[in-house]
Design a protein around this motif. Structure first.
Motif, mmCIF file in Angstrom:
data_model
loop_
_atom_site.group_PDB
_atom_site.id
_atom_site.type_symbol
_atom_site.label_atom_id
_atom_site.label_comp_id
_atom_site.label_asym_id
_atom_site.label_seq_id
_atom_site.Cartn_x
_atom_site.Cartn_y
_atom_site.Cartn_z
ATOM 1 N N VAL A 159 -91.084 39.110 -14.345
ATOM 2 C CA VAL A 159 -89.921 38.234 -14.442
ATOM 3 C C VAL A 159 -89.590 38.077 -15.925
ATOM 4 C CG1 VAL A 159 -89.036 35.905 -14.037
ATOM 5 C CG2 VAL A 159 -90.489 37.009 -12.314
ATOM 6 N N ASP A 201 -86.876 36.323 -18.331
ATOM 7 C CA ASP A 201 -85.765 35.368 -18.420
ATOM 8 C C ASP A 201 -86.077 34.371 -19.531
ATOM 9 O OD1 ASP A 201 -83.750 33.360 -17.923
ATOM 10 O OD2 ASP A 201 -83.649 34.049 -15.841
ATOM 11 N N ARG A 219 -87.502 31.092 -15.035
ATOM 12 C CA ARG A 219 -88.688 31.952 -15.089
ATOM 13 C C ARG A 219 -89.811 31.357 -14.223
ATOM 14 N NH1 ARG A 219 -88.852 32.017 -20.270
ATOM 15 N NH2 ARG A 219 -90.573 30.582 -20.549
ATOM 16 N N ASP A 220 -90.033 30.055 -14.357
ATOM 17 C CA ASP A 220 -91.073 29.389 -13.571
ATOM 18 C C ASP A 220 -90.751 29.402 -12.078
ATOM 19 O OD1 ASP A 220 -92.398 28.879 -15.948
ATOM 20 O OD2 ASP A 220 -91.833 26.752 -16.010
ATOM 21 N N SER A 275 -91.210 32.924 -10.739
ATOM 22 C CA SER A 275 -92.645 33.230 -10.693
ATOM 23 C C SER A 275 -93.296 32.552 -9.495
ATOM 24 C CB SER A 275 -93.322 32.790 -11.993
ATOM 25 O OG SER A 275 -92.833 33.540 -13.089
ATOM 26 N N VAL A 330 -97.519 38.163 -10.392
ATOM 27 C CA VAL A 330 -96.349 38.028 -11.255
ATOM 28 C C VAL A 330 -96.785 37.938 -12.709
ATOM 29 C CG1 VAL A 330 -96.240 35.509 -11.096
ATOM 30 C CG2 VAL A 330 -94.155 36.789 -11.551
ATOM 31 N N SER A 342 -94.733 36.897 -16.363
ATOM 32 C CA SER A 342 -93.431 36.416 -16.833
ATOM 33 C C SER A 342 -93.326 36.563 -18.340
ATOM 34 C CB SER A 342 -93.195 34.971 -16.401
ATOM 35 O OG SER A 342 -94.127 34.110 -16.996
ATOM 36 N N TYR A 343 -92.097 36.774 -18.784
ATOM 37 C CA TYR A 343 -91.801 37.012 -20.194
ATOM 38 C C TYR A 343 -90.549 36.228 -20.568
ATOM 39 C CZ TYR A 343 -94.908 40.884 -19.201
ATOM 40 O OH TYR A 343 -95.988 41.630 -18.795
ATOM 41 N N THR A 369 -84.780 40.749 -14.178
ATOM 42 C CA THR A 369 -84.368 40.370 -15.526
ATOM 43 C C THR A 369 -83.013 39.690 -15.541
ATOM 44 O OG1 THR A 369 -83.978 41.159 -17.788
ATOM 45 C CG2 THR A 369 -83.344 42.656 -16.021
#
Length: 132
Positions: A18, A20, A26-27, A30, A40, A42-43, A63
């Motif tokens: 993920v 965003d 993002r949370d 996820s 997952v 996340s970035y 994205t």
């Protein structure tokens, strides 16, 4: 245990990336991915994703389009230049025909406007993972 959905099987070993810059989105994404039994990562930006080489082990990438630095479309184009076939779901709060056309030309798997329904996202993830 694999989960059957609409004729295909999604395994718990699938890893979704993920990307965003919006922490709450993002949370939420996820948490949604984890709720269906998938892993997952996340970035907070496409640049962070690329720096971490998150594309090496992602089975699917979700994205956002508008982020500081590299945009989600530029990330998609980067992934395709590397000749990676990883499915990409592009999400944006500002969907337009031109943006969708650019994403599709780069070879993405799906394009969604925000806000979207969680069930729709789950269906998209499962569909793109089921594609050969």
């Amino acid at each position: 245990m694999p989960r059957a959905s609409q004729g295909y099987v999604v395994t718990k070993t699938s890893k979704i990336a993920v990307v965003d810059d919006d922490g709450s989105m993002r949370d939420a994404l996820s948490a949604l991915v984890r709720s269906i039994g998938m892993a997952v990562a996340s970035y907070a930006s496409a640049d962070a994703f690329v720096a971490a080489q998150g594309f090496d082990d992602a089975d699917c990438i979700i994205t956002d389009v508008q982020m500081p630095g590299m945009s989600g479309i530029e990330l998609l184009e980067f992934i395709r230049r590397r000749r990676l076939a990883t499915p990409v779901i592009v999400i944006t709060a500002y969907p337009s025909a031109a943006l969708q056309a650019r994403a599709m030309a780069a070879g993405n798997a799906s394009f969604m406007g925000k806000p979207f329904d969680g069930n729709d996202m789950v269906n998209r993830i499962e569909q793109v993972l089921a594609q050969p």
